[in-house]
Scaffold this motif. Structure first.
Motif, PDB file in Angstrom:
ATOM      1  N   GLU A   1     -46.390   3.080  23.741  1.00 24.16           N
ATOM      2  CA  GLU A   1     -47.091   4.058  22.920  1.00 24.16           C
ATOM      3  C   GLU A   1     -47.035   3.661  21.445  1.00 24.16           C
ATOM      4  O   GLU A   1     -48.012   3.793  20.695  1.00 24.16           O
ATOM      5  N   PHE A   2     -45.865   3.164  21.024  1.00 23.96           N
ATOM      6  CA  PHE A   2     -45.736   2.687  19.645  1.00 23.96           C
ATOM      7  C   PHE A   2     -46.727   1.559  19.361  1.00 23.96           C
ATOM      8  O   PHE A   2     -47.422   1.560  18.345  1.00 23.96           O
ATOM      9  N   LEU A   3     -46.794   0.579  20.256  1.00 22.92           N
ATOM     10  CA  LEU A   3     -47.707  -0.549  20.062  1.00 22.92           C
ATOM     11  C   LEU A   3     -49.150  -0.059  19.986  1.00 22.92           C
ATOM     12  O   LEU A   3     -49.938  -0.522  19.154  1.00 22.92           O
ATOM     13  N   ARG A   4     -49.484   0.891  20.848  1.00 24.79           N
ATOM     14  CA  ARG A   4     -50.860   1.401  20.867  1.00 24.79           C
ATOM     15  C   ARG A   4     -51.200   2.117  19.565  1.00 24.79           C
ATOM     16  O   ARG A   4     -52.250   1.886  18.964  1.00 24.79           O
ATOM     17  N   ARG A   5     -50.284   2.969  19.081  1.00 23.42           N
ATOM     18  CA  ARG A   5     -50.543   3.731  17.855  1.00 23.42           C
ATOM     19  C   ARG A   5     -50.688   2.825  16.644  1.00 23.42           C
ATOM     20  O   ARG A   5     -51.487   3.092  15.750  1.00 23.42           O
ATOM     21  N   ARG A   6     -49.901   1.761  16.598  1.00 26.95           N
ATOM     22  CA  ARG A   6     -49.883   0.905  15.420  1.00 26.95           C
ATOM     23  C   ARG A   6     -50.838  -0.268  15.492  1.00 26.95           C
ATOM     24  O   ARG A   6     -50.944  -1.048  14.561  1.00 26.95           O
ATOM     25  N   GLY A   7     -51.538  -0.396  16.597  1.00 27.82           N
ATOM     26  CA  GLY A   7     -52.508  -1.480  16.716  1.00 27.82           C
ATOM     27  C   GLY A   7     -51.888  -2.849  16.888  1.00 27.82           C
ATOM     28  O   GLY A   7     -52.509  -3.875  16.599  1.00 27.82           O
ATOM     29  N   PHE A   8     -50.649  -2.905  17.383  1.00 22.09           N
ATOM     30  CA  PHE A   8     -49.961  -4.162  17.651  1.00 22.09           C
ATOM     31  C   PHE A   8     -50.177  -4.558  19.110  1.00 22.09           C
ATOM     32  O   PHE A   8     -50.159  -3.714  19.996  1.00 22.09           O
ATOM     33  N   THR A   9     -50.334  -5.841  19.328  1.00 18.43           N
ATOM     34  CA  THR A   9     -50.160  -6.352  20.677  1.00 18.43           C
ATOM     35  C   THR A   9     -48.672  -6.620  20.869  1.00 18.43           C
ATOM     36  O   THR A   9     -47.947  -6.832  19.891  1.00 18.43           O
ATOM     37  N   ALA A  10     -48.229  -6.622  22.116  1.00 20.12           N
ATOM     38  CA  ALA A  10     -46.807  -6.895  22.358  1.00 20.12           C
ATOM     39  C   ALA A  10     -46.441  -8.271  21.821  1.00 20.12           C
ATOM     40  O   ALA A  10     -45.362  -8.458  21.244  1.00 20.12           O
ATOM     41  N   GLY A  11     -47.350  -9.250  21.976  1.00 21.90           N
ATOM     42  CA  GLY A  11     -47.061 -10.604  21.508  1.00 21.90           C
ATOM     43  C   GLY A  11     -46.891 -10.669  20.006  1.00 21.90           C
ATOM     44  O   GLY A  11     -45.975 -11.319  19.503  1.00 21.90           O
ATOM     45  N   ALA A  12     -47.778  -9.976  19.249  1.00 22.93           N
ATOM     46  CA  ALA A  12     -47.698 -10.001  17.785  1.00 22.93           C
ATOM     47  C   ALA A  12     -46.426  -9.308  17.303  1.00 22.93           C
ATOM     48  O   ALA A  12     -45.725  -9.804  16.412  1.00 22.93           O
ATOM     49  N   PHE A  13     -46.122  -8.167  17.886  1.00 18.58           N
ATOM     50  CA  PHE A  13     -44.919  -7.437  17.498  1.00 18.58           C
ATOM     51  C   PHE A  13     -43.670  -8.266  17.776  1.00 18.58           C
ATOM     52  O   PHE A  13     -42.781  -8.396  16.934  1.00 18.58           O
ATOM     53  N   GLU A  14     -43.605  -8.839  18.967  1.00 18.94           N
ATOM     54  CA  GLU A  14     -42.409  -9.585  19.354  1.00 18.94           C
ATOM     55  C   GLU A  14     -42.271 -10.875  18.552  1.00 18.94           C
ATOM     56  O   GLU A  14     -41.150 -11.336  18.296  1.00 18.94           O
ATOM     57  N   SER A  15     -43.393 -11.452  18.119  1.00 15.50           N
ATOM     58  CA  SER A  15     -43.327 -12.635  17.269  1.00 15.50           C
ATOM     59  C   SER A  15     -42.687 -12.296  15.923  1.00 15.50           C
ATOM     60  O   SER A  15     -41.830 -13.033  15.419  1.00 15.50           O
TER      61      SER A  15
END
Length: 631
Positions: free
Chosen positions: A139-153
């Protein structure tokens, strides 16, 4: 620790990615979109071929701004940030991060997937009941417009930085000999006689001829370079000329119509005991801290003194020595989990179970509760009256400025027209200030001035002293001003240069003669001011003696005369009259504290050395160089 909880509560609630390891012990997440002002710029630097995107700089800058704003509060502004050199700090930070991550990769010290997962799962925002909940993460990733890959990078970069720094610092050790040496440096005392060849009288007596000014300008012209400026005429409608009285009925009406402004929030006077948990958490660390706080709660409810438990057990350095006392706490001052538990308690209540926050587990006790409510009119009447008066004055000034602007615009003689309107026109110059794109609130007077065509008159400009109307008279291009314009500044610089050379020569002669004979006689011959200190040390500085002069005496042998020491006041020469070693056995009481200080210093040096080694042969190209504001 509790001061961090208060200071960085807002950061903990923001949903964007960045770990500010120097300030905060948990993860603060900043969004991917960044903020305005960087249009048209793709990157800030290239480090060994790796492009650092401008969006990363933007996120980091915003994180620093948030952190500094919590520290400086009302004193902090974009201009203040620029005076601190914050834009350049952030550029250096993202470049250094890239170097660290690259070298970590080269040395096989990358963050593993297991380490990354552990960090992500330890973020309280992604947990439910103390355990990682995938749906919260998604839900956090969706709200902030992050993909899991970008966030984890991004996470992997920051965790790598922390991992490497921790490894370097943890490898540093301190020997007993180093601690003893540091103790002697700190506690050894000295007593000295000093002589000061003052600069002030020499500057006042110095002269500067036109030829000397011209030569100085040729050699130092760039120091006097000015940005583009506008010559202007202006009139100011001052607040003091528009004072007005606010009736009691107006104050009462405002109080009725804005009742929510005067509501006092619920407050509680509380204490806590903290058992810290490492950044990565983990079941063993979690269980140990939770068990500690569970036992504290059990003992407190059985009648043990909560303050004594806090002093003995709490790991919050900011409150443990005070028995865990937090003082009065209002809603919005603490991190959400702590606040929720705190305000669920009544007077005398103790949290029924450990409270988990990003800092660890807490036991909380509430001693008093103030339910809040509406402040009485008599307590806020002066505040309301001042607000209404300020608004009335501003309206009156603006209306008058709008009324007279057409007359000034149509006038052939601005100064004469202003005088006819009862105003005084002032002539001045306004400089165009360089600002980092997107950061720093523009100066309204500067903006109005540089938006005018020559001969134009600005709309009313609100300033701290009132409303100003500006007429653009001429444009002065950027460059080194004519000598006549900066003659006074130039003359002072020439006179100071002469005075410093004269003071230096006198001080050197004084030191030479004092070494061979009588110190005070040599000082008198040099026209120096003299004095004698009491015993002083690094831990107990000498009164009225500048730090550099004091350090020179502490480093000089007994009976010796120091070389001249340049300070803001002039040149000091000192003779060491006495040296007193630390008392035998005095180290015992300070050993632990001193060991920590020496360790921290060595760790800082080790980390700086590691970073410098990573930078030594790096190919770094900075594309974006923030320009500091000119005063």
């Amino acid at each position: 620790m509790i001061t961090l909880m208060r200071r960085y509560r807002r950061l903990l609630q923001v949903g964007l990615l960045l770990v500010i390891a120097a300030f905060i012990a948990s993860l603060f997440i900043f969004g991917q979109s960044g903020f305005g002002g960087g249009e048209g710029r793709d990157s800030v630097a290239t480090v060994n071929g790796e492009v650092i995107p401008y969006s990363r700089y933007q996120r980091r800058y915003q994180a620093y701004m948030e952190a500094y704003a919590q520290v400086y509060r009302d004193r902090f502004s974009s201009e203040f940030a620029e005076r601190l050199g914050l834009p350049q700090q952030v550029v250096n930070d993202v470049v250094q991060e890239a170097l660290i991550v690259q070298r970590a990769h080269a040395e096989g010290l990358d963050v593993t997937d297991e380490e990354l997962n552990a960090q992500i799962q330890a973020v309280p925002a992604f947990q439910e009941g103390g355990r990682f909940a995938l749906r919260h993460y998604q839900e956090f990733l969706r709200r902030r417009g992050f993909t899991a890959g970008a966030f984890e990078s991004e996470m992997r970069r920051e965790i790598t930085r922390q991992k490497i720094e921790r490894a370097v610092r943890d490898g540093v050790k301190v020997t007993p000999a180093e601690v003893e040496h540091a103790f002697v440096l700190r506690r050894e005392e000295a007593r000295a006689v000093w002589a000061l060849v003052e600069l002030g009288p020499l500057i006042a007596a110095a002269t500067a001829s036109d030829d000397e000014l011209q030569k100085y300008l040729s050699a130092h012209g760039e120091e006097f370079r000015q940005p583009e400026r506008r010559k202007i005429l202006s009139v100011t409608l001052a607040q003091k000329d528009f004072l007005t009285r606010v009736a009691d009925t107006e104050v009462e009406r405002y109080y009725r119509e804005h009742a929510t402004e005067f509501e006092e929030p619920r407050r509680a006077r509380a204490s806590h005991v903290l058992a810290r948990v490492g950044e990565t958490g983990g079941s063993e660390a979690e269980d140990k801290a939770r068990a500690t706080i569970t036992d504290v709660i059990r003992r407190a409810k059985a009648g043990e003194d909560f303050a004594k438990l806090a002093k003995a057990i709490s790991e919050d350095p900011g409150s443990a020595s005070k028995g865990g006392d937090l003082g009065w706490v209002r809603r919005g001052e603490m991190v959400p989990p702590f606040e929720q538990a705190l305000f669920a308690l009544k007077k005398g209540g103790i949290s029924p179970e450990p409270v988990r926050t990003p800092f660890g587990f807490h036991a909380i006790k509430v001693f008093e509760v103030h339910e809040g409510g509406k402040k009485p009119l008599k307590d806020v009447a002066a505040q309301i009256r001042a607000k209404l008066q300020a608004e009335a004055i501003e309206r009156a000034m603006r209306d008058r400025a709008l009324e007279i602007r057409p007359k000034l615009l149509a006038a052939k003689d601005f100064v004469a027209a202003a005088k006819a309107l009862g105003l005084t026109a002032a002539e001045s110059t306004v400089a165009r200030t360089d600002r980092v794109a997107g950061f720093g609130a523009p100066d309204p007077l500067e903006e109005a001035t540089f938006n005018l065509t020559q001969g134009g008159v600005s709309p009313p400009v609100k300033t701290p002293v009132g409303f100003v109307l500006v007429k653009a008279v001429a444009t002065i291009p950027a460059g080194i001003p004519a000598l006549a314009e900066i003659k006074e500044r130039m003359a002072l610089a020439v006179r100071r240069e002469k005075a410093e050379a004269q003071a230096d020569a006198r001080a050197k002669k004084l030191a030479e003669e004092a070494t061979r004979g009588n110190f005070l006689a040599a000082a008198k011959a040099a026209g120096a001011v003299t004095g004698e200190t009491a015993r002083f040390s690094r831990a107990k500085p000498a009164e009225k003696l500048p730090g550099d002069a004091m350090l020179a005496a502490l480093q000089a042998p007994l009976g010796s005369v120091t070389a001249p020491v340049k300070t803001q006041q002039g040149y000091y020469v000192l003779k060491v009259l006495e040296r007193v070693p630390p008392a035998p056995g005095a180290l015992a009481s300070e050993r632990d504290t001193l060991t920590k200080e020496v360790l921290a210093q060595k760790q800082g040096q080790a980390w700086e050395s590691w970073v410098n080694a990573a930078r030594a042969n790096a190919a770094i190209e900075v594309h974006y160089k923030p320009t500091p504001r000119r005063g």
